[in-house]
Design a protein around this motif. Structure first.
Motif, short mmCIF file in Angstrom:
data_model
loop_
_atom_site.label_atom_id
_atom_site.label_comp_id
_atom_site.label_asym_id
_atom_site.label_seq_id
_atom_site.Cartn_x
_atom_site.Cartn_y
_atom_site.Cartn_z
N VAL A 41 0.71 -1.11 -0.15
CA VAL A 41 0.00 -0.06 -0.15
C VAL A 41 0.83 1.15 -0.03
N LYS A 44 2.72 1.72 -3.47
CA LYS A 44 1.60 2.21 -4.62
C LYS A 44 1.19 3.47 -4.55
N HIS A 45 0.77 3.95 -3.15
CA HIS A 45 0.21 5.12 -3.01
C HIS A 45 1.09 6.25 -2.53
N VAL A 46 2.18 6.02 -2.03
CA VAL A 46 3.03 7.06 -1.62
C VAL A 46 4.27 7.15 -2.50
N SER A 48 5.46 5.70 -4.93
CA SER A 48 5.12 5.91 -6.50
C SER A 48 4.56 7.12 -7.08
N SER A 49 4.27 7.75 -5.81
CA SER A 49 3.38 9.11 -6.33
C SER A 49 4.46 10.34 -6.24
N ARG A 106 3.56 -0.18 -10.63
CA ARG A 106 3.94 0.46 -11.78
C ARG A 106 5.24 0.90 -12.14
N SER A 260 -4.48 6.41 -17.80
CA SER A 260 -4.49 4.95 -17.53
C SER A 260 -4.73 4.16 -18.91
#
Length: 358
Positions: A41, A44-46, A48-49, A106, A260
């Motif tokens: 998590v 993916k959400h921290v 990779s951003s 990703r 996307s």
């Protein structure tokens, strides 16, 4: 806006702030207290951003991607007093979709190419000052599909040319006035004709029309027979003079560009497997799903796995009285401990252990 300005070669040192920020973010977390599911998590959400803004605007060197993904992988697999733990699955394989045996991470290179396609889409729309500037600088009267890469081009233009072919295959034109380029625009729906033919020219679709119908005599002088057959099957709409041809993004349901859909085009895909999709469920903890993924990929630290890695030694399953080697099938299917667990829970749930393998 936080983007490094550079002249000449791209250097890794120009992006050191981003690398430092990612390293500091990882260091601020209690790695040992996080499960693999929790790390999924956070990645993916921290993590990779953090580089998204730079990937959308500038062109970092590949070494920056490699360094950041090395940080991501080290954080995911963890470390102890002896150093970094072994990476049981390659980061490239972890970036595959869950249905294909990955974790859905990703790849930064794929994200970068998806943003490059977005730049090409905005450039082809020709509806901004930036697009007008790029058009005036790199081509004036020619079609963008005819432009070749030059040595003095900017890094932004080079990244756009790198994804030009894949972008043009999915940019479709709906004919209204016939102003679309006959050879380089994808008005037929099967890709630009220039990609299918070795020698092309520079015509509009309207150049091959007479009174709103195809001039097959003229087409026969320029187009081979197998292309003419495709054109015959093409449903030509009513020509409306003064109405521009409509450019749409074919992978999107409504013809509007989405990042996307561009990412799905550049992402490499493998064959999907039924079991990989079944280990992920809202009621299954993520750490259990990650464990099941490693089980299906034979990436658990059993003696047989160590032997494949070149680490050989005595093998003994400690759950069995008899001296049996510790293999994946023995531990989870045929061993004494595994059979006892299958019989205990299987009788209550109606699941039978047929003695198969993982």
């Amino acid at each position: 806006l936080g983007c490094p300005l550079m002249v000449g070669r791209r250097k890794k040192a120009y992006f050191q702030n981003l690398i430092t920020t990612v390293a500091a973010t990882i260091a601020s977390w209690k790695n040992r207290l996080l499960s693999l599911g929790g790390k999924v998590v956070l990645i993916k959400h921290v993590l990779s951003s953090l580089p998204l803004h730079l990937l959308a605007t500038v062109s970092p060197p590949k070494s920056v991607f490699a360094t950041l993904e090395h940080f991501f992988a080290n954080f995911f697999w963890g470390s102890d007093e002896g150093g970094l733990k072994y990476h049981w699955i390659r980061w490239k394989d972890l970036c595959a979709p869950k249905e294909e045996g990955g974790l859905g991470f990703r790849s930064l290179d794929d994200v970068f190419n998806a943003f490059s396609i977005k730049l090409w889409w905005r450039f082809r729309q020709n509806a901004s000052l930036w697009a007008n500037f790029m058009m005036a600088k790199y081509y004036s009267n020619a079609h963008p599909g005819m432009v070749v890469r030059s040595e003095g081009a900017s890094h932004t233009w080079r990244r756009m040319l790198y994804v030009r072919d894949i972008a043009e295959q999915h940019i479709t034109f709906i004919i209204h006035s016939g102003d679309s380029n006959f050879w380089f625009d994808n008005w037929l729906g099967s890709g630009p004709l220039a990609m299918r033919l070795g020698s092309v020219s520079d015509h509009k679709v309207s150049d091959f029309l007479v009174d709103g119908r195809w001039n097959f005599q003229l087409l026969g002088l320029w187009v081979p027979p197998f292309i003419i057959n495709d054109i015959r099957m093409f449903s030509l709409p009513q020509i409306e003079n003064g109405v521009e041809d409509l450019m749409i993004w074919a992978p999107s349901q409504f013809g509007v560009f989405t990042l996307s859909s561009a990412f799905n085009l550049v992402q490499s895909h493998k064959q999907r497997a039924f079991m990989f999709s079944k280990v992920w469920h809202l009621r299954i903890p993520s750490k259990v799903s990650v464990f099941l993924l490693r089980l299906l990929r034979n990436r658990l630290p059993t003696d047989s796995t160590f032997c494949k890695l070149g680490i050989s030694g005595p093998s003994k399953c400690f759950c069995c009285v008899q001296a049996n080697g510790e293999t994946l099938d023995h531990v989870f299917c045929s061993g004494q401990g595994a059979v006892s667990i299958w019989n205990f829970f299987g009788s209550a749930s109606g699941v039978l252990n047929l003695g198969g393998s993982v």
